[in-house]
Design a protein around this motif. Structure first.
Motif, PDB file in Angstrom:
ATOM      1  N   THR A   6       0.859  -1.172   0.000  1.00 14.19           N
ATOM      2  CA  THR A   6       0.000   0.000   0.000  1.00 14.19           C
ATOM      3  C   THR A   6       0.896   1.223   0.000  1.00 14.19           C
ATOM      4  O   THR A   6       1.841   1.304   0.786  1.00 14.19           O
ATOM      5  CB  THR A   6      -0.893   0.002   1.257  1.00 14.19           C
ATOM      6  N   CYS A   7       0.625   2.161  -0.903  1.00 13.51           N
ATOM      7  CA  CYS A   7       1.457   3.356  -1.020  1.00 13.51           C
ATOM      8  C   CYS A   7       1.351   4.178   0.262  1.00 13.51           C
ATOM      9  O   CYS A   7       0.253   4.543   0.676  1.00 13.51           O
ATOM     10  CB  CYS A   7       1.017   4.191  -2.217  1.00 13.51           C
ATOM     11  N   SER A   8       2.476   4.477   0.875  1.00  9.13           N
ATOM     12  CA  SER A   8       2.441   5.209   2.150  1.00  9.13           C
ATOM     13  C   SER A   8       2.153   6.689   1.934  1.00  9.13           C
ATOM     14  O   SER A   8       1.883   7.417   2.890  1.00  9.13           O
ATOM     15  CB  SER A   8       3.749   5.017   2.914  1.00  9.13           C
ATOM     16  N   THR A   9       2.178   7.135   0.658  1.00  9.67           N
ATOM     17  CA  THR A   9       1.846   8.526   0.374  1.00  9.67           C
ATOM     18  C   THR A   9       0.349   8.684   0.116  1.00  9.67           C
ATOM     19  O   THR A   9      -0.310   9.511   0.746  1.00  9.67           O
ATOM     20  CB  THR A   9       2.629   9.024  -0.867  1.00  9.67           C
ATOM     21  N   CYS A  10      -0.184   7.890  -0.818  1.00 11.43           N
ATOM     22  CA  CYS A  10      -1.565   8.131  -1.254  1.00 11.43           C
ATOM     23  C   CYS A  10      -2.553   7.037  -0.870  1.00 11.43           C
ATOM     24  O   CYS A  10      -3.757   7.243  -0.961  1.00 11.43           O
ATOM     25  CB  CYS A  10      -1.607   8.352  -2.766  1.00 11.43           C
ATOM     26  N   GLY A  11      -2.072   5.863  -0.473  1.00 17.22           N
ATOM     27  CA  GLY A  11      -2.980   4.788  -0.087  1.00 17.22           C
ATOM     28  C   GLY A  11      -3.374   3.864  -1.228  1.00 17.22           C
ATOM     29  O   GLY A  11      -4.175   2.949  -1.048  1.00 17.22           O
ATOM     30  N   ASN A  12      -2.822   4.095  -2.427  1.00 17.19           N
ATOM     31  CA  ASN A  12      -3.084   3.219  -3.563  1.00 17.19           C
ATOM     32  C   ASN A  12      -2.477   1.835  -3.303  1.00 17.19           C
ATOM     33  O   ASN A  12      -1.547   1.705  -2.525  1.00 17.19           O
ATOM     34  CB  ASN A  12      -2.461   3.842  -4.820  1.00 17.19           C
ATOM     35  N   VAL A  13      -3.023   0.821  -3.958  1.00 15.00           N
ATOM     36  CA  VAL A  13      -2.464  -0.520  -3.860  1.00 15.00           C
ATOM     37  C   VAL A  13      -1.649  -0.784  -5.114  1.00 15.00           C
ATOM     38  O   VAL A  13      -2.134  -0.600  -6.223  1.00 15.00           O
ATOM     39  CB  VAL A  13      -3.582  -1.582  -3.725  1.00 15.00           C
TER      40      VAL A  13
ATOM     41  N   PRO B  81       6.849   4.321  -3.002  1.00 14.37           N
ATOM     42  CA  PRO B  81       5.600   4.899  -3.501  1.00 14.37           C
ATOM     43  C   PRO B  81       5.064   4.180  -4.744  1.00 14.37           C
ATOM     44  O   PRO B  81       5.838   3.570  -5.486  1.00 14.37           O
ATOM     45  CB  PRO B  81       5.993   6.341  -3.825  1.00 14.37           C
ATOM     46  N   CYS B  82       3.763   4.310  -4.960  1.00  9.87           N
ATOM     47  CA  CYS B  82       3.125   3.652  -6.099  1.00  9.87           C
ATOM     48  C   CYS B  82       3.574   4.304  -7.410  1.00  9.87           C
ATOM     49  O   CYS B  82       4.204   5.359  -7.402  1.00  9.87           O
ATOM     50  CB  CYS B  82       1.605   3.715  -5.958  1.00  9.87           C
ATOM     51  N   ALA B  83       3.239   3.687  -8.526  1.00  8.76           N
ATOM     52  CA  ALA B  83       3.666   4.180  -9.838  1.00  8.76           C
ATOM     53  C   ALA B  83       3.176   5.612 -10.091  1.00  8.76           C
ATOM     54  O   ALA B  83       3.883   6.413 -10.717  1.00  8.76           O
ATOM     55  CB  ALA B  83       3.161   3.247 -10.933  1.00  8.76           C
ATOM     56  N   ILE B  84       1.991   5.953  -9.606  1.00  7.62           N
ATOM     57  CA  ILE B  84       1.443   7.294  -9.834  1.00  7.62           C
ATOM     58  C   ILE B  84       2.237   8.330  -9.024  1.00  7.62           C
ATOM     59  O   ILE B  84       2.655   9.359  -9.546  1.00  7.62           O
ATOM     60  CB  ILE B  84      -0.063   7.339  -9.474  1.00  7.62           C
ATOM     61  N   CYS B  85       2.464   8.044  -7.743  1.00 11.89           N
ATOM     62  CA  CYS B  85       3.212   8.985  -6.892  1.00 11.89           C
ATOM     63  C   CYS B  85       4.661   9.136  -7.361  1.00 11.89           C
ATOM     64  O   CYS B  85       5.259  10.195  -7.214  1.00 11.89           O
ATOM     65  CB  CYS B  85       3.183   8.534  -5.435  1.00 11.89           C
ATOM     66  N   ALA B  86       5.209   8.065  -7.939  1.00 14.44           N
ATOM     67  CA  ALA B  86       6.610   8.093  -8.349  1.00 14.44           C
ATOM     68  C   ALA B  86       6.806   8.727  -9.727  1.00 14.44           C
ATOM     69  O   ALA B  86       7.936   8.991 -10.128  1.00 14.44           O
ATOM     70  CB  ALA B  86       7.168   6.669  -8.348  1.00 14.44           C
TER      71      ALA B  86
HETATM   72 ZN   LIG Z   1       0.846   6.619  -4.244  1.00 10.95          ZN
END
Ligand SMILES: [Zn+2]
Length: 202
Positions: free
Chosen positions: A59-66, A71-76
């Motif tokens: 789970t992305c610790s920034t946005c909560g995405n799975v 970080p998830c692909a979107i945050c990164a």
């Molecule tokens: Zn994220």
């Protein structure tokens, strides 16, 4: 007399698939039969994909995405607009908006919606983390994309109050979304229209 069609192992696989959303016993049996017939081209790739996702799931610790990274692909992704943030109830809503490809910014997943009936309080959602993200600065616009249900609206109002003191543009998805309609079930055109016509919260 009970006629056994398959071994207990195959039966267990069928039952596991039948419990997935969108599948029932009948489609699960068809899927299993397909996997057994196409071992090389269907069963083995599916098994590898499941193993990989299972190993890397986070789970992305920034946005909560799975995703399979934190970080998830979107945050990164450096090409995403860091100045706008879209707040959604669930990961399914994030994925729905992402499919419409119309939101250039990043997301924040609340992990649910406020509900007196189900006993969901603000501290059960990631609202504090949202406030902390915005306190960190660099964000100009927050789009509240909670569902058009009573609970979704209540959640949006609560968040709007919490964000009142920040110098940001707060917007809401345009009305006209079907009441009770969850974002995940909307067709992409409707979703795109709601996003395009988003308006300030008054
Ligand atoms: Zn994220």
């Amino acid at each position: 007399m009970h006629i056994r069609m398959a071994s207990p192992e195959i039966e267990a696989l069928t039952q596991a698939l039948a419990r997935l959303p969108g599948l029932g016993p009948r489609s699960a049996r068809r899927a299993v039969l397909h996997l057994l017939k196409k071992r090389e081209t269907a069963l083995t790739p599916l098994l590898r994909a499941l193993e990989t996702v299972n190993e890397r799931l986070s789970t992305c610790s920034t946005c909560g995405n799975v995703d399979t990274s934190d970080p998830c692909a979107i945050c990164a992704d450096p090409r995403r607009d860091q100045r706008s943030l879209c707040v959604v109830e669930e990961v399914a809503d994030l994925w729905a908006l992402e499919r419409s490809r119309l939101f250039p910014g990043r997301f924040h997943v609340l992990g649910g919606r406020l509900s007196a009936l189900e006993g969901v309080r603000p501290e059960d959602l990631s609202v504090d983390r949202l406030v902390a993200r915005i306190s960190g600065g660099g964000i100009d616009e927050v789009v509240l994309a909670t569902n058009a249900t009573l609970e979704g609206q209540t959640t949006a109002h609560y968040i709007a109050e919490r964000l009142e003191s920040f110098p940001i543009r707060l917007t809401r998805l345009a009305h006209g979304l079907p009441v009770g309609g969850e974002l995940d079930y909307l067709d992409e055109g409707t979703l795109a229209q709601a996003l395009r016509a988003r308006r300030p919260i008054d």
